[in-house]
Design an enzyme around this catalytic site. Sequence first.
Site, PDB file in Angstrom:
ATOM      1  N   CYS A 127      -7.614   3.119  -6.797  1.00 47.35           N
ATOM      2  CA  CYS A 127      -8.953   3.038  -6.190  1.00 47.35           C
ATOM      3  C   CYS A 127      -9.799   4.256  -6.583  1.00 47.35           C
ATOM      4  O   CYS A 127     -10.178   4.386  -7.736  1.00 47.35           O
ATOM      5  CB  CYS A 127      -8.819   2.881  -4.680  1.00 47.35           C
ATOM      6  SG  CYS A 127     -10.314   2.232  -3.923  1.00 47.35           S
TER       7      CYS A 127
ATOM      8  N   GLU B 188       0.078   0.477  -2.424  1.00 51.75           N
ATOM      9  CA  GLU B 188       0.722   1.208  -1.314  1.00 51.75           C
ATOM     10  C   GLU B 188       0.416   0.571   0.043  1.00 51.75           C
ATOM     11  O   GLU B 188       1.032   0.895   1.041  1.00 51.75           O
ATOM     12  CB  GLU B 188       0.307   2.689  -1.334  1.00 51.75           C
ATOM     13  CG  GLU B 188      -1.036   3.039  -0.704  1.00 51.75           C
ATOM     14  CD  GLU B 188      -2.251   2.670  -1.541  1.00 51.75           C
ATOM     15  OE1 GLU B 188      -2.085   1.987  -2.576  1.00 51.75           O
ATOM     16  OE2 GLU B 188      -3.372   3.044  -1.138  1.00 51.75           O
TER      17      GLU B 188
ATOM     18  N   HIS C 136      -4.745  -1.809  -3.978  1.00 47.24           N
ATOM     19  CA  HIS C 136      -3.885  -0.820  -3.307  1.00 47.24           C
ATOM     20  C   HIS C 136      -2.435  -1.292  -3.157  1.00 47.24           C
ATOM     21  O   HIS C 136      -2.086  -1.855  -2.121  1.00 47.24           O
ATOM     22  CB  HIS C 136      -4.439  -0.545  -1.903  1.00 47.24           C
ATOM     23  CG  HIS C 136      -5.689   0.252  -1.892  1.00 47.24           C
ATOM     24  ND1 HIS C 136      -5.690   1.631  -1.884  1.00 47.24           N
ATOM     25  CD2 HIS C 136      -6.987  -0.117  -1.895  1.00 47.24           C
ATOM     26  CE1 HIS C 136      -6.938   2.077  -1.876  1.00 47.24           C
ATOM     27  NE2 HIS C 136      -7.755   1.034  -1.892  1.00 47.24           N
TER      28      HIS C 136
END
Lengths: 229, 79
Positions: free
Chosen positions: A91, A207, A205
């Site tokens: 990002c 994660e 993302h």
Amino acid sequence: MQKPNIKVTILQFPGTNCEYDTQHAFEELGATTEIIWHKSESLPKDTNLLVIAGGFSYGDYLRSGAIAKFAPVMKAVTHYASEGGKVLGICNGFQVLTEAGLLPGALKRNESLHFISKHHHLRVVNNDNVFLEKLANDSVIHIPIAHHDGNYFIDQKGLKELKNNNQILLKYTDKNGEIQNPNGSVESIAGVCNKEKNIFGLMPHPERAMETLLGSNDGVKMLQGFMEA
Amino acid sequence: MKAIVNISLKAGVLDSQGKAVHHALNSLNFDGVEDVRVAKQIILKLDTADKAQAMLDVTKMCEELLANTVIEDYEIELV
């Protein structure tokens, strides 16, 4: 599971807000992690992977990532990358890497001008790299995106180079892997790597996709690629 | 001396903000607008009177920070 003995170093700028999610994700996979402040002039010597986490940096003034590229730590990052060190920008981290010239292209304001925050399907385009080697080409994953400036731009010449060198990592698609472009990115590109395949950047993302309970664990297979030295 | 730097998206790079403004103008019945480009302006106050040097310095600033030349063009005016 045997501990992979991998050290993940995560950068923190004023405004970064995904560093703890990133830390949690990599620790779940068995890595040792360390978060370092942008004023640090060196990286921990035992770093196996350097992550520039998501969020914002310096208020994203001027352009997202434009000021961050001059942070003291970025010299160390550039040096680390030039010696073949693995770098992952998620990002805002992707925006910083393009601004710093470590990855080709640039990220513009979303075509709709809206901030987009939702799960999105992505198709794996090239898995001949450590980041996506645990995923099959053309497989479709489902992970969150959350950005205002995620509209990837590259000129025709640059696009040709990306294709020739298998540098396109992921494209935004629907659940069947057909192109579905949320933000106006050239060819629906969601992530790219450098020619040497040690620097990776993506807007989505991974994660935030570590638990099926929270919607998806497709991020596990992505980040696991980095768990072998 | 002042340097006025205008930064806009390159021709051929879609200007979504310009398009949105254009659309809004049309819905306000301003039909004569053919195209809209949104740009940003940065005004720098410089401590030099040397125009040639100022132009060199500001060009360097644009290349390194003020503009992202992958997607943006810049114009410098010294006053």
